[in-house]
Scaffold this motif. Sequence first.
Motif, PDB file in Angstrom:
ATOM      1  N   UNK A 367      64.276 -39.196   1.238  1.00  0.00           N
ATOM      2  CA  UNK A 367      63.131 -38.860   2.146  1.00  0.00           C
ATOM      3  C   UNK A 367      61.773 -39.414   1.642  1.00  0.00           C
ATOM      4  N   UNK A 368      61.861 -39.376   0.192  1.00  0.00           N
ATOM      5  CA  UNK A 368      60.765 -39.954  -0.445  1.00  0.00           C
ATOM      6  C   UNK A 368      60.237 -41.420   0.036  1.00  0.00           C
ATOM      7  N   UNK A 369      61.472 -42.153  -0.139  1.00  0.00           N
ATOM      8  CA  UNK A 369      61.326 -43.630   0.538  1.00  0.00           C
ATOM      9  C   UNK A 369      61.015 -43.768   1.800  1.00  0.00           C
ATOM     10  N   UNK A 373      57.037 -45.047   3.954  1.00  0.00           N
ATOM     11  CA  UNK A 373      56.817 -46.143   5.260  1.00  0.00           C
ATOM     12  C   UNK A 373      55.782 -45.591   6.224  1.00  0.00           C
ATOM     13  N   UNK A 374      55.232 -44.300   5.941  1.00  0.00           N
ATOM     14  CA  UNK A 374      54.173 -43.850   6.979  1.00  0.00           C
ATOM     15  C   UNK A 374      52.859 -43.875   6.292  1.00  0.00           C
ATOM     16  N   UNK A 375      51.826 -43.829   7.069  1.00  0.00           N
ATOM     17  CA  UNK A 375      50.503 -43.423   6.509  1.00  0.00           C
ATOM     18  C   UNK A 375      50.209 -42.240   5.864  1.00  0.00           C
ATOM     19  N   UNK A 376      49.829 -42.374   4.560  1.00  0.00           N
ATOM     20  CA  UNK A 376      49.729 -40.960   3.726  1.00  0.00           C
ATOM     21  C   UNK A 376      48.616 -40.143   4.539  1.00  0.00           C
ATOM     22  N   UNK A 377      49.092 -38.965   4.643  1.00  0.00           N
ATOM     23  CA  UNK A 377      48.211 -37.835   5.354  1.00  0.00           C
ATOM     24  C   UNK A 377      48.414 -37.900   6.726  1.00  0.00           C
ATOM     25  N   UNK A 378      49.182 -38.671   7.377  1.00  0.00           N
ATOM     26  CA  UNK A 378      49.721 -38.637   8.821  1.00  0.00           C
ATOM     27  C   UNK A 378      50.639 -37.479   9.005  1.00  0.00           C
ATOM     28  N   UNK A 379      50.662 -37.155  10.332  1.00  0.00           N
ATOM     29  CA  UNK A 379      51.704 -36.006  10.680  1.00  0.00           C
ATOM     30  C   UNK A 379      52.929 -36.022  10.175  1.00  0.00           C
TER      31      UNK A 379
END
Length: 471
Positions: A367-369, A373-379
Amino acid sequence: MKLRGFFIIAVMASLSLQAQTPVEKDNGTIRTTASSLHKAGEELVVSISVEITRDLSSNESLVLVPVVTDSLEHRMELPPIYINSRKQQIIFMRETGRKEKEARSLQRKNGSQQSMHYLQSVPFEKWMNHATLSLIEKSCGCGIPSEEAFTCIARLHPQPVPIPQLVFLTPQVEALKTRTEKGCAFIDFPVNDVIIHETYSNNATELNKIVQTIDAIKNDTNVTITHISIHGYASPDGPYKLNERLSRERTQALKEYVCRLYTFDQTDIQTSHTPEDWEGFEALLTDTAFQQKEAVMRIVTGSLHPDRKEEKLKKQFPAFYRFVLEHWFTLLRHSDYTIEYHVRPFSVEESRNIFVTNPKNLSLEEMFRLALTHTPGSETYNKIFMTAVQLFPDNPVANLNAACISLMQRDVKSAGHYLEKAPEVPETALAKGVLYLLKNQYEEAESFFRQAKAAGLSQADDNLKRILELK
């Protein structure tokens, strides 16, 4: 204090608010259509847009004085804005403007709508973190400002300070992903019988619960069932010796039922039993309120032999015993089952789908990896970390990372809860520093930042610089 000149900055941070503050008269208004405070580096920038429709008499002058305060003892008056009639504008150009070189002026043209923009900067001081901008109006008909006649206030509260730097922890790789699925079935038997009758009472539904649980796991090609355990309970009514046999043989009957449906090896299914579920009785009693509860509880939790407990309940509390015999004891005859299985590892791309369909099959590290792959702070980024702590509620790393997400969202209450389970590492000290900073407890924040810095976290040094500006 020396004032700085007029300028425009493309990128500004920290304090901002739009305001409209009309000063109304019978012959028009004067209002600020936009007001803002900005911290730009070491400067506090004051920006005011004024719209004028009020007509002035031939000898009238209106003075607007911007004032910055922190609602405590600090107050700073900025160069004023003069709105002059034609005659007063001449006086301003000849006299006032020479004395107040940074003052702004506008010659009023009656009957028209006019506007002007005021921009001024001053050196930023710590008290300005809570600055309020006021616009005080003074007027007279002789060129000399009178006492304050009207106060026009545009309050500009600081926007939240950007969250200081945080550091997430990378979870360890889970070498063997072992998961469990648990359930409880209430299978009924005729009195003293140990044979399962599928059509008896509500047995069809209860047996189907077990089947559905097993099927859901067996049909998942990513997992392999390794073990099943069944624990059978009998209720406290009747002789203990009889209940010991019934609970043991009925549990065995359920094991044989499962083995008939599936090709499990007998050694893959482990059974255990509890002759009388007095712990379940105690739990039901705890959630109940009635006058004789404490006396009943002493019997239930006491050290008497189970048969003696039942005897005392019957004798001393006959009405209560009849009630539990009808309503509670059926709940205390149950079979708890646990299915243990192994889950294969997943790539990041596979994890995307698994996270949506069955996130329990992902490891904390997977889950961490995926989150990276997503923008920090995104939903989605936040959701992954918060799902991780829900699935691994006691994992220190999951709790620290969930605390970081909560701090990014300024949720200090949740962050504090997660930090209680976080590991004793520099990253936790850094997060605690941010927690105290958001609570405006600067001394505590500085102490934790210094701990993190001493441990080698460069982010702590940046946070210290920020907090020293606020103190």
